[in-house]
Design a protein around this motif. Structure first.
Motif, PDB file in Angstrom:
ATOM      1  N   ARG A  48      -9.152  14.228 -18.406  1.00 27.54           N
ATOM      2  CA  ARG A  48      -8.722  14.035 -17.017  1.00 27.54           C
ATOM      3  C   ARG A  48      -9.052  12.627 -16.544  1.00 27.54           C
ATOM      4  O   ARG A  48      -8.247  11.993 -15.848  1.00 27.54           O
ATOM      5  CB  ARG A  48      -9.407  15.072 -16.122  1.00 27.54           C
ATOM      6  CG  ARG A  48      -8.880  16.488 -16.283  1.00 27.54           C
ATOM      7  CD  ARG A  48      -9.578  17.441 -15.340  1.00 27.54           C
ATOM      8  NE  ARG A  48      -9.136  18.815 -15.530  1.00 27.54           N
ATOM      9  CZ  ARG A  48      -9.647  19.858 -14.892  1.00 27.54           C
ATOM     10  NH1 ARG A  48     -10.611  19.672 -13.998  1.00 27.54           N
ATOM     11  NH2 ARG A  48      -9.188  21.075 -15.130  1.00 27.54           N
ATOM     12  N   ALA A  49     -10.232  12.138 -16.922  1.00 23.03           N
ATOM     13  CA  ALA A  49     -10.631  10.777 -16.545  1.00 23.03           C
ATOM     14  C   ALA A  49      -9.734   9.751 -17.228  1.00 23.03           C
ATOM     15  O   ALA A  49      -9.370   8.733 -16.632  1.00 23.03           O
ATOM     16  CB  ALA A  49     -12.094  10.542 -16.925  1.00 23.03           C
ATOM     17  N   PHE A  50      -9.371  10.030 -18.479  1.00 23.41           N
ATOM     18  CA  PHE A  50      -8.497   9.111 -19.220  1.00 23.41           C
ATOM     19  C   PHE A  50      -7.148   8.980 -18.504  1.00 23.41           C
ATOM     20  O   PHE A  50      -6.621   7.877 -18.331  1.00 23.41           O
ATOM     21  CB  PHE A  50      -8.294   9.622 -20.648  1.00 23.41           C
ATOM     22  CG  PHE A  50      -7.474   8.700 -21.504  1.00 23.41           C
ATOM     23  CD1 PHE A  50      -8.077   7.688 -22.232  1.00 23.41           C
ATOM     24  CD2 PHE A  50      -6.093   8.846 -21.579  1.00 23.41           C
ATOM     25  CE1 PHE A  50      -7.321   6.828 -23.010  1.00 23.41           C
ATOM     26  CE2 PHE A  50      -5.332   7.996 -22.358  1.00 23.41           C
ATOM     27  CZ  PHE A  50      -5.940   6.977 -23.085  1.00 23.41           C
ATOM     28  N   ILE A  51      -6.603  10.104 -18.073  1.00 17.14           N
ATOM     29  CA  ILE A  51      -5.295  10.101 -17.403  1.00 17.14           C
ATOM     30  C   ILE A  51      -5.396   9.454 -16.019  1.00 17.14           C
ATOM     31  O   ILE A  51      -4.547   8.656 -15.617  1.00 17.14           O
ATOM     32  CB  ILE A  51      -4.755  11.534 -17.277  1.00 17.14           C
ATOM     33  CG1 ILE A  51      -4.450  12.101 -18.674  1.00 17.14           C
ATOM     34  CG2 ILE A  51      -3.504  11.577 -16.404  1.00 17.14           C
ATOM     35  CD1 ILE A  51      -4.120  13.579 -18.685  1.00 17.14           C
ATOM     36  N   LYS A  52      -6.462   9.766 -15.286  1.00 17.08           N
ATOM     37  CA  LYS A  52      -6.616   9.286 -13.915  1.00 17.08           C
ATOM     38  C   LYS A  52      -6.966   7.800 -13.857  1.00 17.08           C
ATOM     39  O   LYS A  52      -6.393   7.048 -13.049  1.00 17.08           O
ATOM     40  CB  LYS A  52      -7.707  10.099 -13.209  1.00 17.08           C
ATOM     41  CG  LYS A  52      -7.931   9.709 -11.758  1.00 17.08           C
ATOM     42  CD  LYS A  52      -9.010  10.580 -11.130  1.00 17.08           C
ATOM     43  CE  LYS A  52      -9.267  10.171  -9.673  1.00 17.08           C
ATOM     44  NZ  LYS A  52     -10.321  11.014  -9.060  1.00 17.08           N
ATOM     45  N   LYS A  53      -7.896   7.347 -14.720  1.00 15.27           N
ATOM     46  CA  LYS A  53      -8.408   5.982 -14.619  1.00 15.27           C
ATOM     47  C   LYS A  53      -7.696   4.988 -15.532  1.00 15.27           C
ATOM     48  O   LYS A  53      -7.789   3.775 -15.333  1.00 15.27           O
ATOM     49  CB  LYS A  53      -9.906   5.975 -14.905  1.00 15.27           C
ATOM     50  CG  LYS A  53     -10.696   6.828 -13.921  1.00 15.27           C
ATOM     51  CD  LYS A  53     -12.173   6.767 -14.183  1.00 15.27           C
ATOM     52  CE  LYS A  53     -12.940   7.611 -13.154  1.00 15.27           C
ATOM     53  NZ  LYS A  53     -14.402   7.541 -13.329  1.00 15.27           N
ATOM     54  N   GLY A  54      -7.029   5.523 -16.551  1.00 14.48           N
ATOM     55  CA  GLY A  54      -6.316   4.626 -17.455  1.00 14.48           C
ATOM     56  C   GLY A  54      -7.166   4.191 -18.632  1.00 14.48           C
ATOM     57  O   GLY A  54      -8.396   4.305 -18.632  1.00 14.48           O
ATOM     58  N   LYS A  55      -6.483   3.677 -19.636  1.00 17.07           N
ATOM     59  CA  LYS A  55      -7.112   3.316 -20.906  1.00 17.07           C
ATOM     60  C   LYS A  55      -8.178   2.229 -20.763  1.00 17.07           C
ATOM     61  O   LYS A  55      -9.249   2.316 -21.349  1.00 17.07           O
ATOM     62  CB  LYS A  55      -6.028   2.862 -21.878  1.00 17.07           C
ATOM     63  CG  LYS A  55      -6.522   2.504 -23.256  1.00 17.07           C
ATOM     64  CD  LYS A  55      -5.349   2.135 -24.155  1.00 17.07           C
ATOM     65  CE  LYS A  55      -5.820   1.724 -25.544  1.00 17.07           C
ATOM     66  NZ  LYS A  55      -4.671   1.374 -26.420  1.00 17.07           N
ATOM     67  N   LYS A  56      -7.911   1.220 -19.956  1.00 15.91           N
ATOM     68  CA  LYS A  56      -8.827   0.086 -19.823  1.00 15.91           C
ATOM     69  C   LYS A  56     -10.173   0.517 -19.246  1.00 15.91           C
ATOM     70  O   LYS A  56     -11.236   0.221 -19.807  1.00 15.91           O
ATOM     71  CB  LYS A  56      -8.195  -1.002 -18.957  1.00 15.91           C
ATOM     72  CG  LYS A  56      -9.049  -2.255 -18.832  1.00 15.91           C
ATOM     73  CD  LYS A  56      -8.328  -3.323 -18.013  1.00 15.91           C
ATOM     74  CE  LYS A  56      -9.191  -4.580 -17.887  1.00 15.91           C
ATOM     75  NZ  LYS A  56      -8.483  -5.630 -17.074  1.00 15.91           N
TER      76      LYS A  56
ATOM     77  N   ASP B 175     -17.035  14.000 -16.837  1.00 17.23           N
ATOM     78  CA  ASP B 175     -16.307  13.485 -15.679  1.00 17.23           C
ATOM     79  C   ASP B 175     -15.700  12.118 -15.973  1.00 17.23           C
ATOM     80  O   ASP B 175     -14.586  11.817 -15.547  1.00 17.23           O
ATOM     81  CB  ASP B 175     -17.245  13.348 -14.471  1.00 17.23           C
ATOM     82  CG  ASP B 175     -17.679  14.684 -13.900  1.00 17.23           C
ATOM     83  OD1 ASP B 175     -16.957  15.682 -14.102  1.00 17.23           O
ATOM     84  OD2 ASP B 175     -18.759  14.719 -13.265  1.00 17.23           O
ATOM     85  N   GLU B 176     -16.442  11.299 -16.695  1.00 16.45           N
ATOM     86  CA  GLU B 176     -16.033   9.913 -16.925  1.00 16.45           C
ATOM     87  C   GLU B 176     -15.271   9.698 -18.231  1.00 16.45           C
ATOM     88  O   GLU B 176     -14.538   8.709 -18.359  1.00 16.45           O
ATOM     89  CB  GLU B 176     -17.263   8.998 -16.924  1.00 16.45           C
ATOM     90  CG  GLU B 176     -18.014   8.967 -15.605  1.00 16.45           C
ATOM     91  CD  GLU B 176     -17.257   8.222 -14.510  1.00 16.45           C
ATOM     92  OE1 GLU B 176     -17.705   7.130 -14.128  1.00 16.45           O
ATOM     93  OE2 GLU B 176     -16.203   8.727 -14.049  1.00 16.45           O
TER      94      GLU B 176
END
Length: 255
Positions: free
Chosen positions: A181-189, A176-177
Motif C-alpha cells: 500500500r505504501a509502495f502504491i501511495k508514495k511511489g517507487k522513489k 506502514d512504510e
C-alpha cells in the motif's frame, strides 16, 4: 558312492531403489497463492501454478484454492505451506492481509484432512528464509510484498519475528512504510528511500552477518545494496518447502 546334497542357497535379491519423495510446496500470498511439486533436491516437477488470492480470503476460500492447486500439481507425498501470519503448532493466530476467520484457526490440521497427506505449516518469510540462508552466523530475512515479513536465523535455527508491526519511523510501522500500500501511495522513489533507511536501522538492531530481501517488490529496489545484503528469488518461498521437512525447529514461537 553317496550322492552329495547341494544346499539350496537363496538367490540374491536385487536392491529396490528407494521411492523418491515428492513435496507439494505452497506459498500463500496477499495477491496470489502459488504451488509447485518438488523432487527431493528441490527441483520443480512440472510448472509452477498460481491462482489469484480472492478478496476477503477466508479459510474456506484459501483451502479450496490449495486443493485446486494440489490437483493441478499431480501426485505428491507431503505438503509444505508458507502462510502470511503468525503460526504456532500448525495454528494460525493472525492473517492481517487476508480475510476474516483466521484467529486460532487450525490450518495445518484442516489441510491434512483435505489433502490426505502429511502437511507442515510455517510463516511464509520463514519458509523463504529456509530456502536461501547458509546456516552460518546471524542471517536476517525480510520479505517485501503485500506486507512486511521477517525471520532471524542464528546458525540455521529460525526465530520468527513480527517486525512488520514494529515502530519504524514517525510513529509508523515497517509495514506502514514498506508494504505494498505504501509502495502504491508514495511511489517507487520515496519507497526506496524508506527501504534504505530500514536496512540501516535493521543493521544497527541485529548486527546481522547477512540480510536477504525477498518478496515481489524486492525487484523494484533501485539503489546499491551493502555487500552483505542480497535480493533473493521468490522461488525460494517454494524451494524452502523442502527444508521445512528437514528443519528440526518446526514449532516456532513468535518474538
Amino acid at each position: 558312492m553317496k550322492e552329495e546334497k547341494v544346499a539350496n542357497t537363496p538367490a540374491a535379491k536385487t536392491p529396490v531403489a528407494a521411492k523418491s519423495i515428492t513435496t507439494l510446496a505452497v506459498d500463500v500470498g496477499g495477491t496470489g497463492i502459488k504451488a509447485a511439486a518438488l523432487d527431493e533436491k528441490g527441483k520443480m516437477i512440472g510448472e509452477r501454478q498460481k491462482i489469484k488470492t480472492p478478496h476477503n480470503a477466508t479459510p474456506k476460500k484459501v483451502i479450496a484454492i490449495i486443493q485446486q492447486l494440489a490437483k493441478m500439481a499431480g501426485a505428491f507425498d507431503r505438503a509444505s505451506v508458507g502462510f502470511p501470519g503468525v503460526i504456532k503448532n500448525g495454528v494460525v493466530y493472525t492473517a492481517p492481509n487476508l480475510g476474516k476467520g483466521w484467529k486460532n484457526f487450525p490450518l495445518e490440521k484442516e489441510l491434512i484432512g483435505k489433502l490426505k497427506q502429511p502437511v507442515r505449516l510455517a510463516n511464509d518469510a520463514d519458509v523463504q528464509g529456509l530456502g536461501c540462508v547458509t546456516g552460518k552466523g546471524d542471517e536476517l530475512v525480510i520479505t517485501l510484498g503485500t506486507g512486511f515479513g521477517s525471520v532471524l536465523f542464528v546458525d540455521g535455527h529460525r526465530i520468527h519475528l513480527e517486525l512488520g508491526h514494529h515502530p519504524f519511523r514517525n510513529g509508523k510501522t515497517y509495514e506502514d512504510e514498506l508494504g505494498n500500500r505504501a509502495f502504491i501511495k508514495k511511489g517507487k522513489k520515496k519507497w526506496n528511500k524508506h527501504l534504505r533507511e530500514a536496512i540501516d536501522e535493521l543493521a544497527k538492531t541485529f548486527n546481522y552477518d547477512r540480510l536477504y530481501i525477498g518478496g515481489g517488490n524486492a525487484a523494484t529496489i533501485n539503489f546499491k545494496l551493502p555487500a552483505n545484503v542480497k535480493v533473493v528469488s521468490n522461488t525460494d518461498g517454494l524451494l524452502g518447502g523442502i527444508k521445512l521437512w528437514q528443519d528440526t525447529a518446526v514449532t516456532q514461537k513468535a518474538a
